[in-house]
Design a protein around this motif. Structure first.
Motif, PDB file in Angstrom:
ATOM      1  N   LEU A   7       0.869  -1.181   0.000  1.00  0.00           N
ATOM      2  CA  LEU A   7       0.000   0.000   0.000  1.00  0.00           C
ATOM      3  C   LEU A   7       0.901   1.224   0.000  1.00  0.00           C
ATOM      4  O   LEU A   7       1.567   1.523   0.996  1.00  0.00           O
ATOM      5  N   CYS A   8       0.962   1.923  -1.130  1.00  0.00           N
ATOM      6  CA  CYS A   8       1.918   3.008  -1.303  1.00  0.00           C
ATOM      7  C   CYS A   8       1.247   4.376  -1.253  1.00  0.00           C
ATOM      8  O   CYS A   8       0.442   4.712  -2.127  1.00  0.00           O
ATOM      9  N   ALA A   9       1.586   5.157  -0.254  1.00  0.00           N
ATOM     10  CA  ALA A   9       1.037   6.507  -0.132  1.00  0.00           C
ATOM     11  C   ALA A   9       1.698   7.417  -1.167  1.00  0.00           C
ATOM     12  O   ALA A   9       2.917   7.393  -1.349  1.00  0.00           O
ATOM     13  N   THR A  10       0.883   8.208  -1.849  1.00  0.00           N
ATOM     14  CA  THR A  10       1.388   9.139  -2.857  1.00  0.00           C
ATOM     15  C   THR A  10       1.053  10.568  -2.448  1.00  0.00           C
ATOM     16  O   THR A  10       0.178  10.791  -1.609  1.00  0.00           O
ATOM     17  N   PRO A  11       1.716  11.561  -3.024  1.00  0.00           N
ATOM     18  CA  PRO A  11       1.495  12.956  -2.617  1.00  0.00           C
ATOM     19  C   PRO A  11       0.049  13.403  -2.796  1.00  0.00           C
ATOM     20  O   PRO A  11      -0.632  12.977  -3.725  1.00  0.00           O
ATOM     21  N   ILE A  12      -0.389  14.293  -1.904  1.00  0.00           N
ATOM     22  CA  ILE A  12      -1.734  14.863  -2.026  1.00  0.00           C
ATOM     23  C   ILE A  12      -1.687  16.193  -2.774  1.00  0.00           C
ATOM     24  O   ILE A  12      -2.708  16.855  -2.942  1.00  0.00           O
ATOM     25  N   GLY A  13      -0.516  16.560  -3.217  1.00  0.00           N
ATOM     26  CA  GLY A  13      -0.365  17.806  -3.968  1.00  0.00           C
ATOM     27  C   GLY A  13       1.078  18.057  -4.357  1.00  0.00           C
ATOM     28  O   GLY A  13       1.428  18.101  -5.535  1.00  0.00           O
ATOM     29  N   ASN A  14       1.920  18.182  -3.378  1.00  0.00           N
ATOM     30  CA  ASN A  14       3.334  18.492  -3.599  1.00  0.00           C
ATOM     31  C   ASN A  14       4.123  17.218  -3.881  1.00  0.00           C
ATOM     32  O   ASN A  14       4.223  16.332  -3.033  1.00  0.00           O
ATOM     33  N   LEU A  15       4.696  17.110  -5.087  1.00  0.00           N
ATOM     34  CA  LEU A  15       5.418  15.896  -5.463  1.00  0.00           C
ATOM     35  C   LEU A  15       6.659  15.658  -4.606  1.00  0.00           C
ATOM     36  O   LEU A  15       7.170  14.538  -4.551  1.00  0.00           O
ATOM     37  N   GLY A  16       7.117  16.706  -3.922  1.00  0.00           N
ATOM     38  CA  GLY A  16       8.268  16.550  -3.042  1.00  0.00           C
ATOM     39  C   GLY A  16       7.976  15.677  -1.837  1.00  0.00           C
ATOM     40  O   GLY A  16       8.898  15.259  -1.129  1.00  0.00           O
ATOM     41  N   ASP A  17       6.692  15.368  -1.615  1.00  0.00           N
ATOM     42  CA  ASP A  17       6.315  14.525  -0.469  1.00  0.00           C
ATOM     43  C   ASP A  17       6.385  13.030  -0.787  1.00  0.00           C
ATOM     44  O   ASP A  17       6.110  12.207   0.087  1.00  0.00           O
ATOM     45  N   MET A  18       6.723  12.664  -2.008  1.00  0.00           N
ATOM     46  CA  MET A  18       6.864  11.250  -2.378  1.00  0.00           C
ATOM     47  C   MET A  18       8.106  10.699  -1.682  1.00  0.00           C
ATOM     48  O   MET A  18       9.193  11.290  -1.754  1.00  0.00           O
ATOM     49  N   THR A  19       7.981   9.557  -1.002  1.00  0.00           N
ATOM     50  CA  THR A  19       9.128   9.008  -0.276  1.00  0.00           C
ATOM     51  C   THR A  19      10.015   8.171  -1.199  1.00  0.00           C
ATOM     52  O   THR A  19       9.553   7.596  -2.191  1.00  0.00           O
ATOM     53  N   ALA A  79       1.726  -3.210  -6.182  1.00  0.00           N
ATOM     54  CA  ALA A  79       1.601  -1.977  -5.398  1.00  0.00           C
ATOM     55  C   ALA A  79       0.231  -1.374  -5.662  1.00  0.00           C
ATOM     56  O   ALA A  79      -0.241  -1.359  -6.799  1.00  0.00           O
ATOM     57  N   LEU A  80      -0.413  -0.894  -4.621  1.00  0.00           N
ATOM     58  CA  LEU A  80      -1.710  -0.224  -4.748  1.00  0.00           C
ATOM     59  C   LEU A  80      -1.516   1.253  -4.462  1.00  0.00           C
ATOM     60  O   LEU A  80      -0.939   1.626  -3.440  1.00  0.00           O
ATOM     61  N   ILE A  81      -1.981   2.108  -5.402  1.00  0.00           N
ATOM     62  CA  ILE A  81      -1.930   3.550  -5.182  1.00  0.00           C
ATOM     63  C   ILE A  81      -3.307   4.144  -5.446  1.00  0.00           C
ATOM     64  O   ILE A  81      -4.085   3.618  -6.244  1.00  0.00           O
ATOM     65  N   THR A  82      -3.589   5.233  -4.762  1.00  0.00           N
ATOM     66  CA  THR A  82      -4.813   5.974  -4.984  1.00  0.00           C
ATOM     67  C   THR A  82      -4.472   7.249  -5.728  1.00  0.00           C
ATOM     68  O   THR A  82      -3.304   7.525  -5.986  1.00  0.00           O
ATOM     69  N   ASP A  83      -5.476   8.047  -6.090  1.00  0.00           N
ATOM     70  CA  ASP A  83      -5.188   9.293  -6.802  1.00  0.00           C
ATOM     71  C   ASP A  83      -4.282  10.214  -5.988  1.00  0.00           C
ATOM     72  O   ASP A  83      -3.446  10.925  -6.526  1.00  0.00           O
ATOM     73  N   ALA A  84      -4.462  10.232  -4.687  1.00  0.00           N
ATOM     74  CA  ALA A  84      -3.643  11.058  -3.804  1.00  0.00           C
ATOM     75  C   ALA A  84      -3.818  10.574  -2.382  1.00  0.00           C
ATOM     76  O   ALA A  84      -4.938  10.319  -1.938  1.00  0.00           O
ATOM     77  N   GLY A  85      -2.718  10.431  -1.667  1.00  0.00           N
ATOM     78  CA  GLY A  85      -2.798  10.019  -0.269  1.00  0.00           C
ATOM     79  C   GLY A  85      -2.579   8.539  -0.049  1.00  0.00           C
ATOM     80  O   GLY A  85      -1.963   7.849  -0.861  1.00  0.00           O
ATOM     81  N   THR A  86      -3.122   8.041   1.048  1.00  0.00           N
ATOM     82  CA  THR A  86      -2.891   6.665   1.472  1.00  0.00           C
ATOM     83  C   THR A  86      -4.010   5.744   1.018  1.00  0.00           C
ATOM     84  O   THR A  86      -5.179   6.006   1.312  1.00  0.00           O
ATOM     85  N   PRO A  87      -3.700   4.669   0.300  1.00  0.00           N
ATOM     86  CA  PRO A  87      -4.736   3.721  -0.138  1.00  0.00           C
ATOM     87  C   PRO A  87      -5.507   3.138   1.048  1.00  0.00           C
ATOM     88  O   PRO A  87      -4.957   2.977   2.136  1.00  0.00           O
ATOM     89  N   ALA A  88      -6.773   2.827   0.789  1.00  0.00           N
ATOM     90  CA  ALA A  88      -7.687   2.203   1.756  1.00  0.00           C
ATOM     91  C   ALA A  88      -8.274   3.194   2.752  1.00  0.00           C
ATOM     92  O   ALA A  88      -9.099   2.816   3.581  1.00  0.00           O
ATOM     93  N   ILE A  89      -7.875   4.473   2.695  1.00  0.00           N
ATOM     94  CA  ILE A  89      -8.507   5.500   3.522  1.00  0.00           C
ATOM     95  C   ILE A  89      -9.553   6.197   2.668  1.00  0.00           C
ATOM     96  O   ILE A  89      -9.218   6.926   1.728  1.00  0.00           O
ATOM     97  N   SER A  90     -10.849   5.953   2.967  1.00  0.00           N
ATOM     98  CA  SER A  90     -11.942   6.481   2.148  1.00  0.00           C
ATOM     99  C   SER A  90     -11.689   6.111   0.693  1.00  0.00           C
ATOM    100  O   SER A  90     -11.763   6.944  -0.214  1.00  0.00           O
ATOM    101  N   ASP A  91     -11.414   4.826   0.465  1.00  0.00           N
ATOM    102  CA  ASP A  91     -10.881   4.369  -0.821  1.00  0.00           C
ATOM    103  C   ASP A  91     -11.214   2.885  -0.998  1.00  0.00           C
ATOM    104  O   ASP A  91     -11.263   2.138  -0.016  1.00  0.00           O
TER     105      ASP A  91
END
Length: 278
Positions: A7-19, A79-91
């Motif tokens: 479960l891969c969290a992706t940025p909610i706006g700023n791409l600099g937040d990608m780990t 890997a599971l990704i959502t449009d923005a943020g952490t997968p499985a949260i309201s997803d």
């Protein structure tokens, strides 16, 4: 060997937040399941990731989850990704995670951005106890049930809302919850991020005159314990002392103990209860 679901969290706006860990994982897995491949391809291209993608969203979450679990059982890493943020949260990712657990497929979460937590920390409201409601239901009866529950909620409340529904949601919250503090967080981590601490009534009034723009996270203060006590006291004072006593005695509570409870409920002394019963 069975593969692993990441479960891969992706940025909610700023791409600099990608780990770095998420970037490496997305590049190494056999397949990426994305909520919207059209959005996700931009993210993958930005980081030079060439891993194949497949769509996994609200409208195919059950049958596609079965297919993905089948691949995982064959040894594929996904890997599971959502449009923005952490997968499985309201997803819809929660369905896939549940099916993986049923099939004994390993699941691990790579932490990162989550809009609800980001908003909570910016809100200025209590962070010790909170509840997350995501988007309110579209069904009117279900929404009314949830709003009535939230009316008595003492924890800080976090909601998501789209701009085209914000006015109505603020009106419904104001009508149900009354005058509460609220922090509206808009476009988090993006160029035009705004965090507005105000009240429900003021927010509803403002957006009657101003068009909402961007995605919102609403952080509401819960009902205070003082309000709860006042509401409870109002309930008891609408009863006579005799009815109040009967309420407890009908539960098998001994008369002396019932008098003590009645006195506490009404904020009076046991002597006053005794005198009222004479």
């Amino acid at each position: 060997m069975t593969g692993t679901l990441f479960l891969c969290a992706t940025p909610i706006g700023n791409l600099g937040d990608m780990t770095k860990r998420v970037i490496a994982t997305l590049a190494e897995v056999d397949l990426i399941a994305a909520e919207d491949t059209r959005n996700s391809i931009k993210l993958l291209n930005h980081f030079g990731i060439r891993t194949p993608m497949t769509s996994y969203h609200e409208y195919n979450k059950v049958e596609k989850a079965d297919q993905l679990v089948g691949l995982l059982l064959e040894g594929k890493n996904i890997a599971l990704i959502t449009d923005a943020g952490t997968p499985a949260i309201s997803d819809p990712g929660e369905v896939l995670v549940a099916k993986c657990q049923e099939a004994a497929v390993p699941v691990t979460s790579l932490p990162g951005c989550c809009a609800c937590i980001t908003a909570l920390t910016l809100s200025g409201l209590s962070t010790r106890r909170f509840c997350f409601e995501g988007f309110l239901p579209s069904d009117k009866k279900e929404k009314r049930f949830i709003l009535d529950e939230l009316k008595e909620e003492t924890r800080t409340i976090i909601l998501y809302e789209a701009p085209h529904h914000l006015k109505r949601t603020l009106q419904e919250l104001t009508e149900t919850l009354g005058q509460r503090r609220i922090t509206l967080c808009r476009e988090l981590t993006k160029k035009f991020e705004t965090v507005t601490a105000t009240t429900l009534e003021e927010a509803a009034s403002y957006y009657e005159e101003n068009e909402p723009r961007g995605e919102y996270v609403l952080v509401l203060e819960g009902k205070s314990r003082k309000e709860l006590c006042e509401d409870a006291r109002a309930k008891w004072t609408n009863m006579s002392v005799e009815e109040h006593m009967r309420y407890y005695e009908d539960q098998g509570i001994e008369r002396k103990a019932a008098m003590k409870l009645v006195a506490a409920d009404r904020g009076v002394s046991r002597r006053e209860v005794y005198q009222a019963l004479l």
